[in-house]
Design an enzyme around this catalytic site. Structure first.
Site, PDB file in Angstrom:
ATOM      1  N   THR A 122       0.816  -1.212   0.000  1.00 53.92           N
ATOM      2  CA  THR A 122       0.000   0.000   0.000  1.00 53.92           C
ATOM      3  C   THR A 122       0.853   1.268   0.000  1.00 53.92           C
ATOM      4  OG1 THR A 122      -0.103  -0.157   2.391  1.00 53.92           O
ATOM      5  CG2 THR A 122      -1.952  -1.068   1.179  1.00 53.92           C
ATOM      6  N   SER A 169       4.647   6.992   9.915  1.00 50.77           N
ATOM      7  CA  SER A 169       3.521   6.574   9.081  1.00 50.77           C
ATOM      8  C   SER A 169       3.851   6.727   7.613  1.00 50.77           C
ATOM      9  CB  SER A 169       2.315   7.437   9.432  1.00 50.77           C
ATOM     10  OG  SER A 169       1.416   7.468   8.346  1.00 50.77           O
ATOM     11  N   LYS A 170       3.485   5.677   6.843  1.00 52.93           N
ATOM     12  CA  LYS A 170       3.800   5.809   5.430  1.00 52.93           C
ATOM     13  C   LYS A 170       2.847   6.794   4.769  1.00 52.93           C
ATOM     14  CE  LYS A 170       2.182   1.152   4.272  1.00 52.93           C
ATOM     15  NZ  LYS A 170       2.609  -0.095   3.676  1.00 52.93           N
ATOM     16  N   ARG A 171       1.700   6.980   5.393  1.00 58.42           N
ATOM     17  CA  ARG A 171       0.771   7.967   4.824  1.00 58.42           C
ATOM     18  C   ARG A 171       1.375   9.353   4.807  1.00 58.42           C
ATOM     19  NH1 ARG A 171      -5.315   5.995   6.325  1.00 58.42           N
ATOM     20  NH2 ARG A 171      -4.688   3.838   6.326  1.00 58.42           N
ATOM     21  N   GLY A 185       4.627   9.927   4.602  1.00 54.69           N
ATOM     22  CA  GLY A 185       5.944   9.930   3.962  1.00 54.69           C
ATOM     23  C   GLY A 185       7.110   9.843   4.933  1.00 54.69           C
TER      24      GLY A 185
END
Ligand code: GLU
Length: 480
Positions: free
Chosen positions: A13, A249-251, A253
């Site tokens: 994702t 969080s990868k959301r 970055g």
């Protein structure tokens, strides 16, 4: 004890932040420490959140990080397929089997009915409406093609308990567990179901993952129980934080593994650093190879509390890796960065690498440290004045002229060759060695600060470019 089998189950994702990677790393270390197998499973059932190229990124990341899987996509070990979307038939079959065993049931409630169950906060808890439909009712609806989901039939009046290897005893009252959806109306499984079925069918003995699953694990265990399957052991890992309040969080970055590679961190240094985020070996060592980490890995050293990602610390560790390299090893990793800094120039890149090895913590710094090479031409007479060494403009002019004259005829452009030549010329002309070296260094670089002295700069620039620069600088000095 049967063979240890752990798995890393990333969802494609987005990019891989270092928290995800650490989960994979610990599962790998644990398996290898125990002589077991490490399995990669791609959890791609959430098609809406799927990101183009993310699967390839997972392979690339593990490969760069030196975390090699024994079984996984393209590496069959007899438990495949290892990509969830290739396992679709399996989930439906097992969901139906679970219905038969009394651990799940068909639910035909439509959207409107479910929406009507929402409380004042908009949260809908399923009211078990379809839990007690008769066999006949169910069959009739299935026959009529009424859309359905399959829900977990959570046993009533039990406490589901397990012993987490990091957090100890975790228990949840079944009254607090919803009859959640296991198989959606489109036939796709939810994570809640797929993780259980896959971990069981893949023979996973130790499930290692983030704490976000710590409290839902009792619910998963009830599914194992309903199937009559042996539960795996669990190790939940506390999160890695961006700061005191926020998780990475990868959301947003945060802390992307590949970004760090691009900045010039070595993959082995990143991996070493993240191993220490949440785990401490008994002897408190910091710099460790993968082999050493495998040997030292033990669950006792895993912390219950979250850790804060500190790029400065990782930078320091990366610098330690660079310093420990031989000049040849360093040159190999530094070459792309040096190439960029000296594009179009005929210089000795190996000599430059030698100068950079102990002067940078990450390879990306090379560009800025060598920027002066391309910037030659910013003549500044003030740079030639050094009171302590008794160098003023007149001395500098003489010193540069003397060096230029002597070096023009020099054949042996080596460290000793250049050094002896310049020293001898200084002496013959009544100048101190230091005065000539200082003036020569400025004349070669037009920079107040350089990563090496006159000799090192001359070697890096090689003869032709050194002579050219000395000529240019002498002409400018003579205009003063
Ligand atoms: N696909 C899940 C995730 O990326 C895996 C969780 C697990 O390891 O069970 O969070």
């Amino acid at each position: 004890m049967s063979e240890v089998r752990t798995r890393f189950a990333p969802s494609p994702t987005g990019f891989m932040h270092i928290g995800n990677l650490r989960t994979g790393l610990y599962a790998y270390l644990f398996a290898k420490k125990n002589g077991g197998k490490f399995i990669l499973r791609i959890e791609d059932t959430d098609q809406e959140r799927k990101v183009e190229g993310a699967v390839e990124m997972i392979y690339r990341t593990l490969d760069k990080a030196g975390i090699s899987y024994d079984e996984g996509p393209n590496k069959d070990g007899g438990y495949g397929p290892y990509v969830q979307t290739e396992r679709m038939g399996i989930y439906k079959r097992y969901a139906e089997e679970l219905v038969r065993l009394g651990g799940a049931y068909y639910c035909f409630c439509d959207k409107e009915r479910l929406a009507s169950l929402k409380d004042e906060n908009g949260v809908a808890t399923y009211d078990k409406h379809c839990r007690n439909l008769s066999k006949e009712e169910v069959e009739a609806k299935l026959k009529a093609g009424v859309p359905y989901v399959i829900r977990q039939k959570v046993p009533e009046g039990v406490v589901s308990e397990y012993e987490d290897m990091v957090f100890g005893k975790i228990s949840v009252d079944s009254a607090d567990i919803e009859d959640g959806v296991l198989l959606k109306s489109d036939g796709l499984p939810t994570y809640n179901f797929a993780n259980v079925v896959d971990d069981h069918l893949m023979g996973i003995t130790h499930v290692i993952r983030g704490t976000e699953y710590l409290s839902s694990t009792p619910k998963y265990n009830l599914i194992y129980d309903a199937f009559g399957w042996e539960r795996p052991k669990y190790m939940h890992l506390p999160p890695i934080m961006k700061d005191a309040q926020r998780k990475l969080s990868k959301r947003y970055g945060d802390a992307n593994f590949e970004d760090f590679l691009a900045k010039g961190y070595l993959p082995q240094a990143i991996v070493n650093y993240i191993a220490l985020l949440g785990w401490c070996p008994k002897d408190n060592r910091e710099k460790m190879t993968m082999r050493e980490m495998i040997e030292a890995f033990d669950t006792d050293g895993i912390s219950k509390s979250s850790s804060i990602f500190d790029e400065q610390k990782m930078r320091w560790l990366n610098g330690e890796y660079l310093k420990a390299m031989t000049d040849e090893e360093f040159f190999e990793v530094a070459k792309p960065y040096i190439d960029g800094a000296v594009e179009g120039m005929d210089v000795d890149e190996f000599e430059l690498a030698k100068l950079m090895r102990t002067r940078v913590d990450v390879l990306g710094e090379i560009s800025e440290k060598l920027a002066f090479l391309k910037e030659f031409g910013n003549f500044d007479a003030n740079m030639y004045v050094h009171q302590k060494m008794k160098v003023d403009l007149d001395v500098a002019k003489r010193a540069v002229a003397v060096a230029l004259e002597a070096l023009r005829g020099l054949e042996d452009w080596s460290e000793d060759g250049v050094k002896e030549c310049v020293k001898a010329a200084a002496e013959q002309n009544g100048l101190k060695g230091g005065q000539v070296m200082f003036s020569m260094r400025v004349a070669l670089t037009d920079a107040a600060v350089t990563p090496g002295g006159a000799i090192e700069m001359a070697l890096a620039l090689k003869k032709r470019e050194s002579i050219r620069r000395l000529e240019v600088s002498l002409a400018k000095l003579n205009e003063q």
